[in-house]
Design an enzyme around this catalytic site. Structure first.
Site, PDB file in Angstrom:
ATOM      1  N   ALA A  16      32.580 -25.013  46.511  1.00  0.00           N
ATOM      2  CA  ALA A  16      32.687 -25.037  47.966  1.00  0.00           C
ATOM      3  C   ALA A  16      31.337 -24.943  48.657  1.00  0.00           C
ATOM      4  CB  ALA A  16      33.589 -23.899  48.434  1.00  0.00           C
ATOM      5  N   GLY A  19      27.496 -28.776  44.303  1.00  0.00           N
ATOM      6  CA  GLY A  19      28.067 -29.536  43.196  1.00  0.00           C
ATOM      7  C   GLY A  19      27.004 -29.763  42.143  1.00  0.00           C
ATOM      8  N   ARG A  20      27.435 -30.018  40.918  1.00  0.00           N
ATOM      9  CA  ARG A  20      26.476 -30.260  39.849  1.00  0.00           C
ATOM     10  C   ARG A  20      27.066 -31.224  38.826  1.00  0.00           C
ATOM     11  NH1 ARG A  20      27.504 -25.958  41.520  1.00  0.00           N
ATOM     12  NH2 ARG A  20      29.486 -25.069  40.884  1.00  0.00           N
ATOM     13  N   HIS A 242      41.529 -28.272  38.822  1.00  0.00           N
ATOM     14  CA  HIS A 242      41.239 -27.081  39.605  1.00  0.00           C
ATOM     15  C   HIS A 242      40.148 -26.328  38.854  1.00  0.00           C
ATOM     16  CE1 HIS A 242      42.624 -23.033  41.489  1.00  0.00           C
ATOM     17  NE2 HIS A 242      41.539 -23.510  42.052  1.00  0.00           N
ATOM     18  N   ASP A 243      39.044 -26.026  39.519  1.00  0.00           N
ATOM     19  CA  ASP A 243      37.915 -25.431  38.814  1.00  0.00           C
ATOM     20  C   ASP A 243      38.281 -24.128  38.127  1.00  0.00           C
ATOM     21  OD1 ASP A 243      38.107 -23.947  41.184  1.00  0.00           O
ATOM     22  OD2 ASP A 243      36.140 -24.535  41.935  1.00  0.00           O
ATOM     23  N   THR A 244      39.254 -23.399  38.676  1.00  0.00           N
ATOM     24  CA  THR A 244      39.698 -22.170  38.018  1.00  0.00           C
ATOM     25  C   THR A 244      40.402 -22.475  36.703  1.00  0.00           C
ATOM     26  OG1 THR A 244      39.977 -21.139  40.179  1.00  0.00           O
ATOM     27  CG2 THR A 244      40.977 -20.025  38.314  1.00  0.00           C
ATOM     28  N   GLY A 412      29.749 -17.972  38.172  1.00  0.00           N
ATOM     29  CA  GLY A 412      28.444 -17.668  38.751  1.00  0.00           C
ATOM     30  C   GLY A 412      28.275 -16.250  39.228  1.00  0.00           C
TER      31      GLY A 412
END
Length: 494
Positions: A16, A19-20, A242-244, A412
């Site tokens: 949010a 980005g990478r 979903h990143d989670t 992170g």
């Protein structure tokens, strides 16, 4: 596990705030990662609307593909994961009708209560198993319909953020399971979109694409994209989008029963289960059952996370105080313990204009000392988060009927070592931290499962465990933390 086969894949991990693009390399024994591209992902305020600059994000994805090509590394596939709940609507020609709204846009104010009053919380939860949050896709869509937005006249297709970007790359419209489950419109019991729920809210069922499992090859880069980037037709895989979901796959747990905390802008604490937990207690405690990889579900709860500290830091930067997060952590460590506490999930912290003012207001209204220094604000946030983690951790154990040896933290947020130590002390059990780039690593691992390198999530986790460092934090000052936890319970709203 095919130890003899090496493979390289490309993961785009969209958060949010940034980005990478990360290349994952499996050499047959260890997994390594290399970040090749990073870019800011700031929402844009246009009048009263807060929107995502989705075309800029797409441009940055193409820049990542170019850098991957320039590296000379042969890639097997690529995939995208991102934050949840936000989406784009396409018209009959397949063109995007408007920039996606940001989940913190205020057009959903009051909408969740209206929908719940209309349909009933028990009915919605029994059909979706999803936590009630005002940012959920269901309430964003109902807000658009209620406002008679033109998208309800012109719209034909709806795609979640990673599915939308994959469509731009491949021309294929698919809805991946884990990101679809976050909408509060997907029915895990039926294994498809809940058509009755959509009809009751006046949302067209035909907008929603086929739901596919993580590990599905969605398509290849289109000839137009290949020509523009001068590269071959790379396969695009639907991972745990979903990143989670991707981050949970990357949790290096050796046991099948484990608790995790994915720490970042949001904190997500829970466990992996084989079936959704749809009990009355889960509803009352507002837990969620999001889709996971390889037939699992993520029984978890969203907690406000380091968003609180990020927003305070942004205020201080605007006032000329350029603190790094490491400096704020040091100031917190030097400040008086437990001077003031907040409930991180109180509604006043969801969309504040000034986070420090809201923290001060909460402390005044609860009869506590108001933070006066940056260190006091930071310590208040970090101690309060750790105490909220215990609160959710213990409820997770009750709902899952499990007792956990400790807590795995990844993402992170684990770079804030003070928060990690506070968390171990708050829960009174060990905390194991790592890896930092959990979402990207899980994205990579799912691609390697899809290609046959790993046979299962257990093999993937074993490889991750052997490839990345894990740190351990042990509880300290147990009696003091126990005392403050009982004080904290008086501040918690739910």
């Amino acid at each position: 596990m095919n130890k003899q086969q090496a493979a390289n894949v490309l993961a785009f991990d969209l958060g949010a705030s940034s980005g990478r693009a990360i290349i994952g390399r499996w050499d047959g024994y260890k997994l390594s990662i290399e970040e090749i591209h990073r870019f800011p992902n700031d929402p844009v305020q246009v009048g009263t609307r807060l929107q995502w600059d989705i075309l800029r994000i797409f441009h940055e994805i193409k820049q990542g593909l170019l850098k991957a090509k320039q590296s000379g590394i042969a890639l097997e596939s690529m995939a995208i994961d991102s934050w949840a709940v936000d989406f784009g609507v396409l018209g009959s020609t397949g063109e995007l009708l408007m920039n996606p709204y940001h989940y913190r846009d205020r057009h959903t104010d009051g909408i969740m209560d209206e929908v719940v009053d209309r349909l009933g919380a028990s009915s919605i939860f029994s059909r979706t198993g999803i936590q009630f949050l005002p940012i959920n896709t269901i309430y964003q869509l109902y807000a658009l319909r209620k406002s008679e937005s033109f998208v309800f006249k012109e719209g034909r297709y709806l795609l979640m953020i990673p599915d939308l970007l994959q469509y731009f790359l491949t021309g294929k419209m698919k809805s991946e399971l884990t990101i679809s489950s976050t909408t509060q419109l997907y029915n895990p019991t039926l294994g498809e979109w809940d058509g009755a729920l959509l009809r009751e809210l006046g949302i067209p069922r035909e907008w929603f694409a086929e739901v596919v499992e993580p590990g599905t090859v969605v398509g290849l880069l289109t000839p137009i994209v290949c020509e523009e980037l001068d590269m071959g037709p790379l396969p695009v895989v639907a991972v745990g989008e979903h990143d989670t979901a991707s981050a949970v796959l990357a949790v290096p747990a050796a046991d099948s029963d484990f608790a995790y905390l994915i720490s970042g802008t949001w904190s997500l604490l829970g466990t992996e289960v084989q079936q959704p937990v749809l009990s009355q207690q889960a509803l009352e405690w507002n837990f969620t059952n999001e889709g996971g990889v390889q037939g699992t579900y993520r029984l978890l709860k969203n907690i406000m996370g380091l968003w609180l500290l990020q927003e305070c830091r942004n205020e201080w930067i605007k006032n000329g105080k350029e603190y790094s997060f490491a400096e704020l952590s040091k100031l917190a460590e030097q400040s008086e313990p437990f001077r003031s506490l907040i409930d991180p999930d109180h509604e006043m912290f969801l969309k504040p204009v000034h986070m420090t003012r809201q923290i001060s207001r909460f402390c005044r209204e609860t009869g506590q000392s108001v933070p006066q220094t940056e260190g006091q604000y930071a310590r208040c946030i970090l101690e309060s988060l750790a105490l909220k983690y215990r609160y959710v951790f213990e409820r997770t154990e009750q709902l899952a009927d499990k007792t956990f040896k400790g807590l795995h933290m990844a993402g992170g947020g684990i770079q804030n070592t003070l928060l990690c130590q506070f968390t171990a002390s708050a829960i009174g059990r060990p905390v194991w931290t790592g890896p930092i780039e959990a979402s990207a690593i899980g994205n990579i691992a799912m691609q390697l499962i899809a290609s046959g390198i790993f046979d299962s999530i257990q093999e993937a986790r074993s490889a991750i465990r052997g490839s990345f460092a894990i740190d351990t934090y042990l509880p300290e000052e147990g009696a003091r933390w126990e005392q403050e936890y009982h004080r904290f319970l008086n501040l918690v709203k739910d």
